[in-house]
Motif scaffolding. Structure first.
Motif, mmCIF file in Angstrom:
data_model
loop_
_atom_site.group_PDB
_atom_site.id
_atom_site.type_symbol
_atom_site.label_atom_id
_atom_site.label_comp_id
_atom_site.label_asym_id
_atom_site.label_seq_id
_atom_site.Cartn_x
_atom_site.Cartn_y
_atom_site.Cartn_z
ATOM 1 N N LEU A 133 0.871 -1.169 0.000
ATOM 2 C CA LEU A 133 0.000 0.000 0.000
ATOM 3 C C LEU A 133 0.912 1.225 0.000
ATOM 4 C CD1 LEU A 133 -2.867 -0.855 2.527
ATOM 5 C CD2 LEU A 133 -2.876 -1.038 0.037
ATOM 6 N N ASP A 136 4.690 3.784 1.371
ATOM 7 C CA ASP A 136 5.041 2.897 2.475
ATOM 8 C C ASP A 136 6.565 2.838 2.602
ATOM 9 O OD1 ASP A 136 5.205 1.022 4.444
ATOM 10 O OD2 ASP A 136 4.554 -0.666 3.191
ATOM 11 N N THR A 141 3.583 -2.710 4.799
ATOM 12 C CA THR A 141 2.420 -3.310 4.143
ATOM 13 C C THR A 141 2.822 -4.356 3.101
ATOM 14 O OG1 THR A 141 2.346 -1.589 2.432
ATOM 15 C CG2 THR A 141 1.099 -1.186 4.457
ATOM 16 N N TYR A 162 -5.208 -6.261 4.632
ATOM 17 C CA TYR A 162 -4.702 -5.039 5.258
ATOM 18 C C TYR A 162 -5.758 -4.543 6.243
ATOM 19 C CZ TYR A 162 -1.292 -5.092 1.486
ATOM 20 O OH TYR A 162 -0.280 -5.459 0.630
ATOM 21 N N ILE A 169 -6.954 3.719 4.089
ATOM 22 C CA ILE A 169 -6.906 2.947 2.841
ATOM 23 C C ILE A 169 -7.158 3.844 1.634
ATOM 24 C CG2 ILE A 169 -8.082 1.163 1.494
ATOM 25 C CD1 ILE A 169 -6.369 -0.084 3.581
ATOM 26 N N ARG A 172 -4.267 5.656 0.008
ATOM 27 C CA ARG A 172 -3.162 4.828 -0.458
ATOM 28 C C ARG A 172 -3.416 4.335 -1.884
ATOM 29 N NH1 ARG A 172 -0.002 2.590 3.772
ATOM 30 N NH2 ARG A 172 -0.172 3.973 5.582
ATOM 31 N N LEU A 174 -2.701 0.776 -4.154
ATOM 32 C CA LEU A 174 -2.315 -0.625 -4.093
ATOM 33 C C LEU A 174 -1.385 -0.932 -5.261
ATOM 34 C CD1 LEU A 174 -2.620 -3.525 -2.923
ATOM 35 C CD2 LEU A 174 -4.516 -3.813 -4.553
#
Length: 218
Positions: A133, A136, A141, A162, A169, A172, A174
């Motif tokens: 994520l 980071d 993560t 997560y 979330i 962020r 992915l």
């Protein structure tokens, strides 16, 4: 549309026809006699419509059992640890993911990958998937799947979780990357995808194939 029951019947029918009982002494003879029939079936199967040839059932059915019998240890230190995502002509293929935020956690299901390139050495890759994520900086993560050996069409069927507030979330991205594991040299980058989670409705399950390409490393 052909349903899963029909596909399952076709798959098991070609390998385990009714009325045939094979003892240990004649397995090789029966296998050799059935080889032309199996080749014709496989050619027909993989030339079928996408709903059949690329169905989850087909991927799972032909998933090699070697992964469960002998897994590579992707945490063992290598002779060379440099990992490069420098552009090459080899990045291609797709990955199937599903995402959903439910009960306080983002669940990322890694289903399959398809049409992956062979490695620099010309071999089918020992494939695994890595997820972060972003941003980071501490790599807290980082998640990894198991390794699927020697397969350009690997099936993973693994869930990465997560557990953090939805508000975090949504800020962020992915990042999912596909690699070929090598116990002696650097792991080879095969492609990746980066998804802006703030732009997705994570309250509903999102499931689709994503084209693999180059991803930012920062």
């Amino acid at each position: 549309m052909i349903d899963e029951v029909t596909i399952r019947s076709l798959l098991w029918g070609i390998f385990l026809p009714s009325g045939i009982h094979v003892g240990r002494s004649n397995v090789k003879t029966v296998a050799e006699r059935r080889l032309p029939e199996i080749r014709i079936f496989l050619t027909s199967l993989f030339n079928s419509a996408d709903e059949i040839a690329h169905s989850d059932l087909v991927y799972t059915f032909f998933h090699p059992l070697l992964r469960d019998q002998q897994e590579a240890d992707i945490h063992v230190a290598k002779v060379k640890e440099t990992r490069s995502t420098a552009p090459t002509e080899k990045v291609c293929g797709e990955i199937k993911l599903s995402l959903q935020y439910h009960r306080g956690a983002l669940t990322v299901m890694v289903h399959h990958a398809r049409s992956l390139p062979v490695t620099t050495g010309g071999q089918e890759p020992n494939t695994y998937v890595k997820a972060y994520l972003k941003p980071d900086p501490t790599k807290a993560t980082k998640r990894k799947t198991k390794v699927v050996r020697k397969n350009c069409f690997p099936s993973f069927m693994e869930t990465l979780e997560y557990r953090m507030p939805l508000e975090i979330i949504r800020n962020r991205a992915l990042q999912v990357t596909v690699w070929s594991h090598d116990s002696l040299q650097e792991n080879e980058f095969l492609g990746g995808v980066q998804l802006d989670l703030g732009a997705l409705n994570l309250k509903e399950e999102i499931i689709r194939w994503y084209q693999l390409g180059y991803v930012p490393r920062s």
